[in-house]
Structures are given as structure tokens and as C-alpha cells.
Design a protein around this motif. Structure first.
Motif, PDB file in Angstrom:
ATOM      1  N   LEU A 204     -10.278   0.620   2.062  1.00  0.00           N
ATOM      2  CA  LEU A 204      -8.971  -0.046   2.035  1.00  0.00           C
ATOM      3  C   LEU A 204      -9.135  -1.553   2.183  1.00  0.00           C
ATOM      4  O   LEU A 204      -8.446  -2.325   1.497  1.00  0.00           O
TER       5      LEU A 204
ATOM      6  N   GLN B  77      -3.624   4.944  -1.891  1.00  0.00           N
ATOM      7  CA  GLN B  77      -4.641   5.646  -1.120  1.00  0.00           C
ATOM      8  C   GLN B  77      -4.074   6.985  -0.641  1.00  0.00           C
ATOM      9  O   GLN B  77      -2.900   7.289  -0.839  1.00  0.00           O
TER      10      GLN B  77
ATOM     11  N   VAL C   2       0.848  -1.194   0.000  1.00  0.00           N
ATOM     12  CA  VAL C   2       0.000   0.000   0.000  1.00  0.00           C
ATOM     13  C   VAL C   2       0.882   1.241   0.000  1.00  0.00           C
ATOM     14  O   VAL C   2       1.758   1.396   0.854  1.00  0.00           O
TER      15      VAL C   2
ATOM     16  N   GLN D 259       0.891  11.118   1.663  1.00  0.00           N
ATOM     17  CA  GLN D 259       0.941  11.680   3.013  1.00  0.00           C
ATOM     18  C   GLN D 259       1.146  13.192   2.978  1.00  0.00           C
ATOM     19  O   GLN D 259       2.116  13.713   3.508  1.00  0.00           O
TER      20      GLN D 259
ATOM     21  N   ASN E 171      -3.788  16.170   0.523  1.00  0.00           N
ATOM     22  CA  ASN E 171      -3.068  15.220  -0.341  1.00  0.00           C
ATOM     23  C   ASN E 171      -2.895  15.741  -1.762  1.00  0.00           C
ATOM     24  O   ASN E 171      -2.832  14.964  -2.724  1.00  0.00           O
TER      25      ASN E 171
ATOM     26  N   GLU F 275      -4.014   9.811   2.847  1.00  0.00           N
ATOM     27  CA  GLU F 275      -4.184   9.822   4.296  1.00  0.00           C
ATOM     28  C   GLU F 275      -5.320  10.766   4.699  1.00  0.00           C
ATOM     29  O   GLU F 275      -5.854  11.516   3.888  1.00  0.00           O
TER      30      GLU F 275
ATOM     31  N   THR G 231       0.668   5.261   0.394  1.00  0.00           N
ATOM     32  CA  THR G 231      -0.237   6.259   0.956  1.00  0.00           C
ATOM     33  C   THR G 231       0.312   7.655   0.706  1.00  0.00           C
ATOM     34  O   THR G 231       1.435   7.972   1.114  1.00  0.00           O
TER      35      THR G 231
END
Length: 254
Positions: free
Chosen positions: A189, A57, A18, A22, A28, A59, A20
Motif C-alpha cells: 500500500l 486493495q 483508497v 471488505q 474478498n 482487506e 478497500t
């Protein structure tokens, strides 16, 4: 564990990694450091034989709000165009890496974040996640990734989405084919990891061949389309409408 100083977090779940975004302090949004790091991590994971699939993904319960206007407003128009071109290059990379890339979209995917998500191989959207393409209201054409949008929803719907007359939910995205799956908010997720685990368990060579075959079918004109869109973006950014948007985010001169 994630290092709060990094713009991209990395965590392994068996054969699934994964990534992410951040930059929650900027919703983001994408700047140069984020684009460079996402590209570097994609290439690194694609070379790692222990990785079978990648999940992307954001955060703080949000996916990505597009280009960081605070960042790009400090650039010249030419440098803005170069940054957007590099962002488009990175997003097209999703189609050409051997590993499947799954977008896990909680909260929102706006502007370039919308296009970033739908450029992934599989899109999982929170049922009530918010999606929009606000570039035209800002004063410019979406500068990259319109080929990915057209492939998913068709030319007429893609054009109308660019006008940004309505905000969409994850359920709306699923209904028009722009998302592949939905999940209850807060469980995106988990759904993405389940799908990624199944993809990672498939024969790797066959998965890579499937990706390359369809990339070759879907992407032959993507670079040309991005070049043309970027040209219109530059023209638009010289207009007072776009300048008004960018000026709101520029740091005042001392």
C-alpha cells in the motif's frame, strides 16, 4: 474510518482515494453487492475534482479470490453468466475513468481477482504474493478480462496461464510484465500510495487524455472477447465437471 458493514471501504490520502474490498470473511471474493458498489464508487470518484488517483486493495492481507463460488453456485447458469458479464463491464471501466487506478496486491489475487488487478492501470504486487487462474481446473474458461491478460503478457502466455499449471509470485508477475512494480510484503500500500500521489500531481487533463487514447487502442475488441468467453463459460457450466465444483458450494436443500 472504514464502516465494517460496507463491502467497500473508502479513505482519502490527500488527492488519492483508497478503495478497500471488505469481504475478508470470504477472502474478498466478489458478489453482486461488491460489484455494484465498486462500480458506483469508481464513477463517483471519477466525478470528484479533489481526487487525482484511486488505489484498489483488499482487506486482511489479501486482494481478491475471484467470484464468490458460494454466491454464484446459488444462481442459474444464465444468472451466473449475467453476473460475470457485469463483473467484466466493471473491470473494463478502470480503463475508461479519467483517474488512474492502481491495484495494491498483498497476499493473493486468484481467478477473477487476478484479472481484476491486471485490469487496473498500474499493478503493485507483494514480492511473495500468490497469483493463479484456477477456472479451467474448476471446469470453465475464465469468463471475462482475457483481453487485459493478453495485452499484458501476449496470447501464448495468457493461454498457458489459463491452464493454471503453476502458481506465480509477485516477482514472477513483474518478470512477465503482468505487474508493473513489486514491494516487500506488508509495504504494498505504501508503494501504491507513493505512485498514486505522483500520478495525481500530473496535469489532470493530460492524464485523462492519455488514458482514453490507450483505452481506445487496447479495448476495441475487449467487449467482443468477453461476450465470446462468457458464451464458452455458459457451455462449460452445463458440463458435469463444472457442476461438480459448484455443487461443493451449494447450500443443502431443506
Amino acid at each position: 474510518m472504514f464502516d465494517a458493514q460496507d463491502v467497500v471501504g473508502i479513505k482519502a490520502y490527500g488527492a488519492v482515494t483508497v478503495l478497500t474490498i471488505q469481504r475478508g470473511f470470504r477472502r474478498n471474493a466478489m458478489d453482486q453487492a461488491l460489484i455494484d458498489e465498486l462500480k458506483a464508487q469508481l464513477l463517483k470518484l471519477d466525478r470528484d475534482p479533489s481526487v487525482g488517483a484511486i488505489v484498489l486493495q483488499g482487506e486482511n492481507n489479501g486482494f481478491c479470490s475471484g467470484s464468490d463460488l458460494k454466491f454464484i453456485s446459488q444462481l442459474s447458469v444464465e444468472d451466473m453468466a449475467r453476473f460475470e458479464q457485469e463483473t467484466g463491464d466493471m473491470a473494463r471501466l478502470f480503463a475508461f475513468v479519467k483517474k488512474p487506478v492502481i491495484a495494491a496486491v498483498e497476499g493473493f489475487a486468484i481467478g477473477g481477482g487476478f484479472i481484476l488487478a491486471i485490469s487496473c492501470d498500474v499493478v503493485v504486487a507483494g514480492e511473495q504474493s500468490r497469483w493463479s487462474l484456477p477456472e479451467v481446473p474448476h471446469g470453465w474458461l475464465t469468463p471475462w478480462g482475457l483481453n487485459a491478460l493478453i495485452e499484458r503478457v501476449g496470447r501464448v502466455r495468457a493461454r498457458n496461464l489459463c491452464f493454471c499449471l503453476d502458481e506465480l509470485s509477485g516477482k514472477d508477475m513483474l518478470g512477465m510484465g503482468a505487474a508493473d512494480y513489486t514491494a516487500p510484503d506488508g509495504q504494498v500500500l505504501d508503494k501504491a500510495l507513493a505512485l498514486a500521489t505522483r500520478l495525481a500531481a500530473l496535469p489532470r487533463t493530460a492524464v485523462a487524455s492519455t488514458k482514453r487514447f490507450f483505452a481506445n487502442q487496447m479495448m476495441p475488441h475487449a467487449e467482443v472477447m468477453d461476450f465470446e468467453a462468457n458464451h464458452f463459460f455458459v457451455e462449460n457450466c452445463r458440463h458435469p465437471d463444472a457442476a461438480s465444483t459448484l455443487n461443493k458450494h451449494r447450500k443443502p436443500k431443506c
